[in-house]
Design a protein around this motif. Structure first.
Motif, PDB file in Angstrom:
ATOM      1  N   LEU A  65      17.319  -1.802  -4.704  1.00  0.00           N
ATOM      2  CA  LEU A  65      15.915  -1.458  -4.903  1.00  0.00           C
ATOM      3  C   LEU A  65      15.620  -0.214  -4.082  1.00  0.00           C
ATOM      4  N   ILE A  66      15.189   0.850  -4.756  1.00  0.00           N
ATOM      5  CA  ILE A  66      14.880   2.106  -4.084  1.00  0.00           C
ATOM      6  C   ILE A  66      13.370   2.291  -4.126  1.00  0.00           C
ATOM      7  N   GLU A  67      12.738   2.190  -2.971  1.00  0.00           N
ATOM      8  CA  GLU A  67      11.294   2.378  -2.853  1.00  0.00           C
ATOM      9  C   GLU A  67      11.044   3.617  -2.009  1.00  0.00           C
ATOM     10  N   ASP A  68       9.793   4.054  -1.943  1.00  0.00           N
ATOM     11  CA  ASP A  68       9.465   5.249  -1.161  1.00  0.00           C
ATOM     12  C   ASP A  68       9.775   5.095   0.319  1.00  0.00           C
ATOM     13  N   SER A  69       9.690   3.873   0.840  1.00  0.00           N
ATOM     14  CA  SER A  69       9.860   3.664   2.275  1.00  0.00           C
ATOM     15  C   SER A  69      11.129   2.912   2.667  1.00  0.00           C
ATOM     16  N   ALA A  70      11.872   2.414   1.686  1.00  0.00           N
ATOM     17  CA  ALA A  70      13.063   1.634   2.021  1.00  0.00           C
ATOM     18  C   ALA A  70      14.025   1.553   0.849  1.00  0.00           C
ATOM     19  N   GLU A 117      12.745   8.950  12.650  1.00  0.00           N
ATOM     20  CA  GLU A 117      11.938   9.947  13.352  1.00  0.00           C
ATOM     21  C   GLU A 117      10.825  10.520  12.475  1.00  0.00           C
ATOM     22  N   PHE A 118      10.710  10.001  11.239  1.00  0.00           N
ATOM     23  CA  PHE A 118       9.688  10.461  10.305  1.00  0.00           C
ATOM     24  C   PHE A 118       8.922   9.268   9.748  1.00  0.00           C
ATOM     25  N   CYS A 119       7.648   9.456   9.529  1.00  0.00           N
ATOM     26  CA  CYS A 119       6.829   8.431   8.897  1.00  0.00           C
ATOM     27  C   CYS A 119       7.243   8.319   7.436  1.00  0.00           C
ATOM     28  N   ASN A 120       7.593   7.102   7.020  1.00  0.00           N
ATOM     29  CA  ASN A 120       8.046   6.963   5.640  1.00  0.00           C
ATOM     30  C   ASN A 120       6.889   6.864   4.646  1.00  0.00           C
ATOM     31  N   TYR A 121       5.666   7.018   5.122  1.00  0.00           N
ATOM     32  CA  TYR A 121       4.513   7.055   4.215  1.00  0.00           C
ATOM     33  C   TYR A 121       3.972   8.472   4.034  1.00  0.00           C
ATOM     34  N   CYS A 122       3.791   9.202   5.130  1.00  0.00           N
ATOM     35  CA  CYS A 122       3.243  10.559   5.002  1.00  0.00           C
ATOM     36  C   CYS A 122       4.322  11.639   5.084  1.00  0.00           C
ATOM     37  N   GLY A 123       5.511  11.284   5.580  1.00  0.00           N
ATOM     38  CA  GLY A 123       6.617  12.231   5.641  1.00  0.00           C
ATOM     39  C   GLY A 123       6.633  13.137   6.861  1.00  0.00           C
ATOM     40  N   GLN A 124       5.644  13.008   7.721  1.00  0.00           N
ATOM     41  CA  GLN A 124       5.564  13.871   8.900  1.00  0.00           C
ATOM     42  C   GLN A 124       6.415  13.306  10.039  1.00  0.00           C
TER      43      GLN A 124
END
Length: 135
Positions: free
Chosen positions: A76-81, A116-123
């Motif tokens: 399962l490939i999701e935006d955050s995991a 080291e990056f937020c997996n929701y906003c990408g920053q």
């Protein structure tokens, strides 16, 4: 609850064992291990830099030959995991170890970001902070 083979692997990686799962930082990614009757699961926290890298991971992990040779029953490939579920038979832990290395090598190649990056906003997190969201 994770079994003895998964616990041994987790301890080698200096993971935390808590409430039936193991989790920790490995190669700049947060991994969570769990298992049940007939399956083992690895969840890797990610931050995709763009849609192309996410699609490349989908192609890589959905390849039927790759999945069959690595005992992967679900990916399962999701935006955050990215979640990988393995059929649990004799010798599965060796397959899991090798698969984790191959997948993280692919993530590095594709410049997929880890803790080291937020997996929701990408920053990037400020001041060396790291993401500690468990899956």
């Amino acid at each position: 609850m994770i079994g003895s083979a998964f616990k041994k692997y987790a301890k080698e990686l200096h993971f935390t064992l808590d409430k039936g799962v193991a989790y920790g930082e490995y190669r700049q990614y947060l991994l969570t291990f769990s298992e049940g009757m007939g399956w083992k699961k690895v969840v890797i926290g990610v931050c995709f830099p763009d849609q192309n890298s996410k699609e490349a991971v989908q192609v890589f992990l959905m390849d039927q030959k790759f999945r069959a040779s690595h005992k992967i029953t679900e990916a399962l490939i999701e935006d955050s995991a990215v979640t990988l579920v393995f059929q649990d038979t004799m010798g599965t832990i060796k397959v899991v170890r090798n698969t984790v290395e191959e997948v993280l090598d692919k993530f590095t190649e594709l410049e997929i970001r880890g803790i080291e990056f937020c997996n929701y906003c990408g920053q990037a997190f400020a001041g060396g902070d790291k993401e500690k969201i468990l899956y």
